[in-house]
Design a protein around this motif. Structure first.
Motif, PDB file in Angstrom:
ATOM      1  N   LEU A 130       2.603  -6.003  -2.856  1.00 21.06           N
ATOM      2  CA  LEU A 130       3.519  -4.996  -2.761  1.00 21.06           C
ATOM      3  C   LEU A 130       4.676  -4.917  -3.669  1.00 21.06           C
ATOM      4  O   LEU A 130       5.558  -4.084  -3.703  1.00 21.06           O
ATOM      5  N   HIS A 131       4.754  -5.912  -4.533  1.00 21.76           N
ATOM      6  CA  HIS A 131       5.769  -5.953  -5.455  1.00 21.76           C
ATOM      7  C   HIS A 131       5.150  -5.051  -6.654  1.00 21.76           C
ATOM      8  O   HIS A 131       6.136  -4.460  -7.585  1.00 21.76           O
ATOM      9  N   LYS A 132       3.949  -4.617  -6.463  1.00 20.97           N
ATOM     10  CA  LYS A 132       3.277  -3.847  -7.603  1.00 20.97           C
ATOM     11  C   LYS A 132       2.945  -2.406  -7.176  1.00 20.97           C
ATOM     12  O   LYS A 132       2.831  -2.406  -5.867  1.00 20.97           O
ATOM     13  N   PRO A 133       2.513  -1.425  -7.937  1.00 14.86           N
ATOM     14  CA  PRO A 133       2.401  -0.242  -7.272  1.00 14.86           C
ATOM     15  C   PRO A 133       1.106  -0.239  -6.711  1.00 14.86           C
ATOM     16  O   PRO A 133       0.252  -1.071  -7.193  1.00 14.86           O
ATOM     17  N   VAL A 134       1.060   0.472  -5.338  1.00 18.06           N
ATOM     18  CA  VAL A 134      -0.305   0.420  -4.634  1.00 18.06           C
ATOM     19  C   VAL A 134      -0.666   2.104  -4.284  1.00 18.06           C
ATOM     20  O   VAL A 134       0.373   2.897  -4.476  1.00 18.06           O
ATOM     21  N   LYS A 135      -1.723   2.170  -3.743  1.00 15.19           N
ATOM     22  CA  LYS A 135      -1.863   3.758  -3.417  1.00 15.19           C
ATOM     23  C   LYS A 135      -1.924   3.613  -1.957  1.00 15.19           C
ATOM     24  O   LYS A 135      -3.088   2.833  -1.073  1.00 15.19           O
ATOM     25  N   ILE A 136      -0.871   4.313  -1.265  1.00 16.71           N
ATOM     26  CA  ILE A 136      -0.968   4.442   0.119  1.00 16.71           C
ATOM     27  C   ILE A 136      -1.710   5.399   0.743  1.00 16.71           C
ATOM     28  O   ILE A 136      -1.816   6.340   0.242  1.00 16.71           O
ATOM     29  N   LEU A 137      -2.547   4.890   1.597  1.00 13.44           N
ATOM     30  CA  LEU A 137      -3.540   6.016   2.293  1.00 13.44           C
ATOM     31  C   LEU A 137      -3.152   6.120   3.814  1.00 13.44           C
ATOM     32  O   LEU A 137      -3.304   7.121   4.246  1.00 13.44           O
ATOM     33  N   VAL A 138      -2.442   5.118   4.330  1.00 11.86           N
ATOM     34  CA  VAL A 138      -1.858   5.717   5.828  1.00 11.86           C
ATOM     35  C   VAL A 138      -0.140   5.012   5.751  1.00 11.86           C
ATOM     36  O   VAL A 138      -0.081   3.922   5.399  1.00 11.86           O
ATOM     37  N   GLU A 139       0.754   5.918   5.887  1.00  4.09           N
ATOM     38  CA  GLU A 139       1.937   5.705   5.576  1.00  4.09           C
ATOM     39  C   GLU A 139       2.591   5.299   7.083  1.00  4.09           C
ATOM     40  O   GLU A 139       2.017   5.684   8.261  1.00  4.09           O
ATOM     41  N   PRO A 140       3.473   4.156   7.161  1.00  2.00           N
ATOM     42  CA  PRO A 140       3.907   3.564   8.358  1.00  2.00           C
ATOM     43  C   PRO A 140       4.689   4.770   8.991  1.00  2.00           C
ATOM     44  O   PRO A 140       5.420   5.453   8.447  1.00  2.00           O
ATOM     45  N   ASN A 141       4.755   4.297  10.273  1.00  2.00           N
ATOM     46  CA  ASN A 141       5.377   5.346  11.212  1.00  2.00           C
ATOM     47  C   ASN A 141       7.121   5.349  10.703  1.00  2.00           C
ATOM     48  O   ASN A 141       7.617   4.252  10.494  1.00  2.00           O
TER      49      ASN A 141
END
Length: 370
Positions: A130-141
């Motif tokens: 998570l220091h690097k770009p990721v594709k978020i599919l489900v965002e945390p509440n």
């Protein structure tokens, strides 16, 4: 870029799993372009769950074939014990063929374990991802501590990178150091991974790194000057005085601070953390001491997690997965891929950063998970 998997296709894959996922992201070469990598790659996914035991129980009913023999015969409790007591507290199922036709590898980790790694760098395993770009599919509440922990992890990465960098550097070098925090010391980099992996990740994704860290760097304006320029090779400057180094050291994650104190004390003897960090800040080898401590954390987590993978994936899948990694390492492609243009729409990661950046001020070194 046409070979990359889109957000909609990735979200469609999630329909095959229990819906109790609190946070999910995709990473790796199937999600983001990497240089010298033109193959159709396996999709890497991470599922963050509140209750790992319950999630595995549900997933065993839905997808029993995802789990390797003989571990699945012992049931969800045994799977959860392996996940949380060995390695980096993450359980991977690999080489899984989905109904949509994709091949995926997915890891399962509890929300508490991920928060601990993000805040304290106990393993720098998913924290490093998570220091690097990721594709978020489900965002945390919006009420989840994960949101603040994700941003704090980026702050910690900047503090560590600036301690490792000289007074003058380029923006490209800055992001390479950040991307390399979780690779330096990884035993897989000696065999099984491309030696140029960090460069191959950073160079095609420079604009995404800039999107991710631009809001974070607003908090560092007093100690580093990174010119706003389309030319990312322009020279950047930072304050390398002992006073600034002390500030960076005091903001590092707890596990790394403990390693630094022990390294300075030449063993586990009890020493005052503040005094040791102050002494390290005045040491000309400050960066080398930090680098050595980071490598030790990464080495341990990479070895234990890889050994754990033999059990969780099964012997045959482990051989198949390792062979694929080795083949990938030997791939050579000298073609330079054009850098992607910055998308005008705000990314999900950037929105999360914006939503909590005012809360992500310098944390106390004894910040713990309740």
């Amino acid at each position: 870029m046409e070979k990359l998997i889109g957000i909609l296709q990735l979200k469609d894959i999630l329909n095959n799993f229990p819906r109790t996922v609190k946070f999910c992201f995709a990473y790796g070469s199937a999600a983001f372009k990497q240089m010298n990598n033109q193959s159709n790659n396996m999709i890497d996914l991470i599922f963050v769950v509140r209750n790992a035991n319950q999630w595995h129980a549900e997933n065993l009913k839905l997808n029993p074939k995802h789990y390797a023999q003989p571990l699945k015969l012992f049931g969800h409790k045994a799977i959860t014990n392996v996940q949380e007591k060995w390695g980096a507290k993450i359980y991977y199922n690999t080489l899984v063929k989905m109904p949509q036709g994709y091949m995926i590898k997915y890891g399962v980790i509890s929300e508490v374990s991920l928060i601990e790694d993000l805040l304290d760098w106990t393993d720098i395993y998913l924290a490093g991802r998570l220091h690097k770009p990721v594709k978020i599919l489900v965002e945390p509440n919006e009420y989840s501590q994960l949101r603040t922990a994700l941003v704090q992890n980026l702050h910690s990465a900047v503090h560590a990178a600036l301690l490792l960098l000289p007074q003058h550097f380029t923006e490209v070098e800055f992001y390479k150091v950040i991307a390399g925090l979780s690779y330096n010391g990884d035993f897989r980099m000696t065999f099984g991974e491309n030696k140029e992996k960090v460069s191959n990740i950073v160079l095609p994704q420079l604009t995404y790194f800039r999107q991710l860290y631009s809001p974070i760097l607003h908090h560092f304006e007093n100690c580093v000057d990174i010119p706003k320029s389309e030319n990312m090779t322009v020279t950047c400057h930072q304050d390398t005085s002992p006073a600034t180094k002390i500030h960076h050291l005091n903001q590092l994650p707890r596990t790394l601070q403990v390693k630094l104190v022990r390294a300075w004390s030449q063993g586990p003897r009890s020493k005052d953390t503040e005094d040791c960090l102050r002494a390290i800040a005045y040491d000309p080898d400050c960066g080398e001491i930090l680098d050595d401590c980071l490598r030790k954390i990464v080495w341990r987590s990479s070895v234990t997690q890889s050994l754990k993978g033999i059990i969780t994936a099964g012997f045959m899948k482990s051989i198949q997965y390792t062979a694929a990694k080795v083949m990938k390492m030997f791939q050579t492609n000298s073609q330079i891929t054009p850098l992607p243009k910055l998308e005008p729409s705000q990314s999900k990661v950037e929105r999360i950063v914006e939503s909590v950046k005012d809360q992500a001020q310098s944390k106390e070194t004894d910040k713990r998970i309740e």
